[in-house]
Design a protein around this motif. Structure first.
Motif, PDB file in Angstrom:
ATOM      1  N   HIS A  98       3.570   7.827 -12.837  1.00 54.89           N
ATOM      2  CA  HIS A  98       2.274   7.167 -12.659  1.00 54.89           C
ATOM      3  C   HIS A  98       2.403   5.876 -11.833  1.00 54.89           C
ATOM      4  N   ILE A  99       3.622   5.578 -11.367  1.00 58.33           N
ATOM      5  CA  ILE A  99       3.889   4.321 -10.665  1.00 58.33           C
ATOM      6  C   ILE A  99       4.314   4.576  -9.225  1.00 58.33           C
ATOM      7  N   ALA A 100       3.848   3.720  -8.334  1.00 52.19           N
ATOM      8  CA  ALA A 100       4.299   3.703  -6.937  1.00 52.19           C
ATOM      9  C   ALA A 100       4.747   2.277  -6.620  1.00 52.19           C
ATOM     10  N   THR A 101       5.718   2.158  -5.729  1.00 45.82           N
ATOM     11  CA  THR A 101       6.258   0.864  -5.324  1.00 45.82           C
ATOM     12  C   THR A 101       6.068   0.685  -3.828  1.00 45.82           C
ATOM     13  N   VAL A 102       5.653  -0.514  -3.426  1.00 47.76           N
ATOM     14  CA  VAL A 102       5.419  -0.780  -2.006  1.00 47.76           C
ATOM     15  C   VAL A 102       6.297  -1.924  -1.514  1.00 47.76           C
ATOM     16  N   GLY A 103       6.513  -1.930  -0.195  1.00 57.18           N
ATOM     17  CA  GLY A 103       7.257  -2.995   0.457  1.00 57.18           C
ATOM     18  C   GLY A 103       6.760  -3.160   1.884  1.00 57.18           C
ATOM     19  N   ILE A 104       7.014  -4.337   2.467  1.00 62.90           N
ATOM     20  CA  ILE A 104       6.535  -4.630   3.819  1.00 62.90           C
ATOM     21  C   ILE A 104       7.479  -5.622   4.481  1.00 62.90           C
ATOM     22  N   ALA A 105       7.644  -5.486   5.788  1.00 56.66           N
ATOM     23  CA  ALA A 105       8.408  -6.449   6.595  1.00 56.66           C
ATOM     24  C   ALA A 105       7.735  -6.530   7.961  1.00 56.66           C
ATOM     25  N   LEU A 106       7.642  -7.749   8.476  1.00 60.81           N
ATOM     26  CA  LEU A 106       6.944  -7.966   9.740  1.00 60.81           C
ATOM     27  C   LEU A 106       7.627  -9.094  10.506  1.00 60.81           C
ATOM     28  N   GLN A 107       7.870  -8.854  11.792  1.00 55.95           N
ATOM     29  CA  GLN A 107       8.458  -9.901  12.620  1.00 55.95           C
ATOM     30  C   GLN A 107       7.506 -11.093  12.712  1.00 55.95           C
ATOM     31  N   LYS A 108       8.064 -12.287  12.751  1.00 56.66           N
ATOM     32  CA  LYS A 108       7.287 -13.529  12.696  1.00 56.66           C
ATOM     33  C   LYS A 108       6.251 -13.639  13.815  1.00 56.66           C
ATOM     34  N   LYS A 109       6.579 -13.197  15.016  1.00 62.57           N
ATOM     35  CA  LYS A 109       5.624 -13.337  16.126  1.00 62.57           C
ATOM     36  C   LYS A 109       4.387 -12.469  15.936  1.00 62.57           C
ATOM     37  N   TRP A 111       2.902 -12.273  12.808  1.00 58.14           N
ATOM     38  CA  TRP A 111       2.210 -12.769  11.623  1.00 58.14           C
ATOM     39  C   TRP A 111       0.811 -13.243  12.000  1.00 58.14           C
ATOM     40  N   ASN A 112      -0.087 -13.177  11.049  1.00 55.49           N
ATOM     41  CA  ASN A 112      -1.439 -13.769  11.147  1.00 55.49           C
ATOM     42  C   ASN A 112      -2.361 -13.100  12.161  1.00 55.49           C
ATOM     43  N   ILE A 113      -2.103 -11.845  12.519  1.00 59.18           N
ATOM     44  CA  ILE A 113      -3.020 -11.148  13.428  1.00 59.18           C
ATOM     45  C   ILE A 113      -3.581  -9.869  12.803  1.00 59.18           C
ATOM     46  N   GLY A 114      -3.358  -9.703  11.489  1.00 61.84           N
ATOM     47  CA  GLY A 114      -3.989  -8.603  10.770  1.00 61.84           C
ATOM     48  C   GLY A 114      -3.124  -7.378  10.520  1.00 61.84           C
ATOM     49  N   ILE A 115      -1.894  -7.377  10.989  1.00 60.54           N
ATOM     50  CA  ILE A 115      -1.036  -6.200  10.807  1.00 60.54           C
ATOM     51  C   ILE A 115      -0.733  -5.972   9.331  1.00 60.54           C
ATOM     52  N   GLY A 116      -0.365  -7.022   8.616  1.00 62.02           N
ATOM     53  CA  GLY A 116      -0.053  -6.880   7.191  1.00 62.02           C
ATOM     54  C   GLY A 116      -1.223  -6.307   6.408  1.00 62.02           C
ATOM     55  N   SER A 117      -2.408  -6.800   6.683  1.00 64.78           N
ATOM     56  CA  SER A 117      -3.604  -6.296   5.994  1.00 64.78           C
ATOM     57  C   SER A 117      -3.859  -4.831   6.318  1.00 64.78           C
ATOM     58  N   GLU A 118      -3.719  -4.463   7.575  1.00 64.74           N
ATOM     59  CA  GLU A 118      -3.953  -3.068   7.968  1.00 64.74           C
ATOM     60  C   GLU A 118      -2.928  -2.137   7.330  1.00 64.74           C
ATOM     61  N   MET A 119      -1.665  -2.564   7.317  1.00 65.38           N
ATOM     62  CA  MET A 119      -0.640  -1.721   6.702  1.00 65.38           C
ATOM     63  C   MET A 119      -0.882  -1.607   5.201  1.00 65.38           C
ATOM     64  N   PHE A 120      -1.207  -2.727   4.560  1.00 69.06           N
ATOM     65  CA  PHE A 120      -1.434  -2.683   3.119  1.00 69.06           C
ATOM     66  C   PHE A 120      -2.645  -1.840   2.754  1.00 69.06           C
ATOM     67  N   LYS A 121      -3.666  -1.889   3.582  1.00 67.22           N
ATOM     68  CA  LYS A 121      -4.840  -1.058   3.345  1.00 67.22           C
ATOM     69  C   LYS A 121      -4.439   0.418   3.288  1.00 67.22           C
ATOM     70  N   ASN A 144       6.813 -17.427  -1.129  1.00 66.22           N
ATOM     71  CA  ASN A 144       6.109 -16.751  -0.040  1.00 66.22           C
ATOM     72  C   ASN A 144       4.602 -16.673  -0.343  1.00 66.22           C
ATOM     73  N   ASN A 145       3.937 -17.783  -0.115  1.00 65.01           N
ATOM     74  CA  ASN A 145       2.509 -17.886  -0.435  1.00 65.01           C
ATOM     75  C   ASN A 145       1.646 -16.987   0.443  1.00 65.01           C
ATOM     76  N   ARG A 146       2.056 -16.750   1.677  1.00 64.39           N
ATOM     77  CA  ARG A 146       1.296 -15.865   2.564  1.00 64.39           C
ATOM     78  C   ARG A 146       1.300 -14.444   2.006  1.00 64.39           C
ATOM     79  N   ALA A 147       2.462 -13.993   1.554  1.00 67.46           N
ATOM     80  CA  ALA A 147       2.555 -12.649   0.972  1.00 67.46           C
ATOM     81  C   ALA A 147       1.708 -12.566  -0.291  1.00 67.46           C
ATOM     82  N   LYS A 148       1.802 -13.573  -1.135  1.00 64.77           N
ATOM     83  CA  LYS A 148       1.027 -13.566  -2.381  1.00 64.77           C
ATOM     84  C   LYS A 148      -0.460 -13.451  -2.087  1.00 64.77           C
ATOM     85  N   ALA A 149      -0.937 -14.190  -1.094  1.00 60.30           N
ATOM     86  CA  ALA A 149      -2.360 -14.140  -0.732  1.00 60.30           C
ATOM     87  C   ALA A 149      -2.748 -12.740  -0.257  1.00 60.30           C
ATOM     88  N   LEU A 150      -1.885 -12.109   0.528  1.00 57.16           N
ATOM     89  CA  LEU A 150      -2.153 -10.744   0.990  1.00 57.16           C
ATOM     90  C   LEU A 150      -2.248  -9.781  -0.195  1.00 57.16           C
TER      91      LEU A 150
END
Length: 183
Positions: A98-109, A111-121, A144-150
């Motif tokens: 009943h459980i799934a686990t997720v992970g994400i990694a993104l190059q710094k350049k 960041w902040n253009i919506g890729i993390g949100s799109e992938m998480f969606k 990692n406050n940015r990740a927490k907010a996402l």
């Protein structure tokens, strides 16, 4: 599992493509994760941890995730280059299916253009569509406050803190926060 190609428009107006990488993308994927690991202390592996990984082993990894019935792996391509990746793994044990686990990694350049949100969606959507999945979990480094907010944006809640999980080269420690989302 294979994620079919999906075009997205980023906050900066650029087009990006989400898809499961092809075998021939192995070197580019490896270089992307090495770059991301070298740019931040917020990933669980350092650049040194990736030095022993070969292109051939990355090719095998891509083959395995493409063939897997339990893991969906998505890379984000911007101008033909892999900017980052994410994955969701569906547990298969009789007590954990009943459980799934997720992970994400993104190059710094990228960041902040919506890729993390799109992938998480897409990860959350995959979890919602996967028969029997009730909980999605993840871990991140406490600072990692940015990740927490996402993650909070997608309904994840802090469950616990694991102290001193990672030890940095300078001898300091990092705590890991464990979060869950209930579907």
């Amino acid at each position: 599992m294979i994620f079919e190609e999906k075009k997205i428009i980023l906050k900066n107006g650029m087009e990006a493509i989400l898809k499961t990488p092809e075998i021939e993308d192995a070197e580019m994927l490896l270089n992307s994760i090495k770059t991301a690991s070298d740019e931040t202390e917020f990933l669980s592996r350092t650049i040194e941890d990736w030095e022993s990984v070969t292109v051939e082993s990355e090719e095998k990894f891509i083959h395995n995730v493409r063939e897997s019935q339990n893991t969906l792996f998505i890379a984000c391509y911007v101008d033909g280059v892999i900017a980052g990746n994410c994955d969701i793994t569906f547990m298969t044990g009789s007590k954990t299916s009943h459980i799934a686990t997720v992970g994400i990694a993104l190059q710094k350049k990228f960041w902040n253009i919506g890729i993390g949100s799109e992938m998480f969606k897409e990860l959350v959507k995959a979890a919602e569509e996967h028969n029997g999945t009730e909980i999605v979990d993840l871990e991140f480094i406490e600072e990692n406050n940015r990740a927490k907010a996402l993650y909070e944006k997608f309904g994840f809640e802090v469950i616990s803190l694991k102290p001193k999980i990672f030890k940095l080269k300078d001898g300091t420690y990092q705590n890991v926060v464990y979060m869950q989302k209930y579907l």
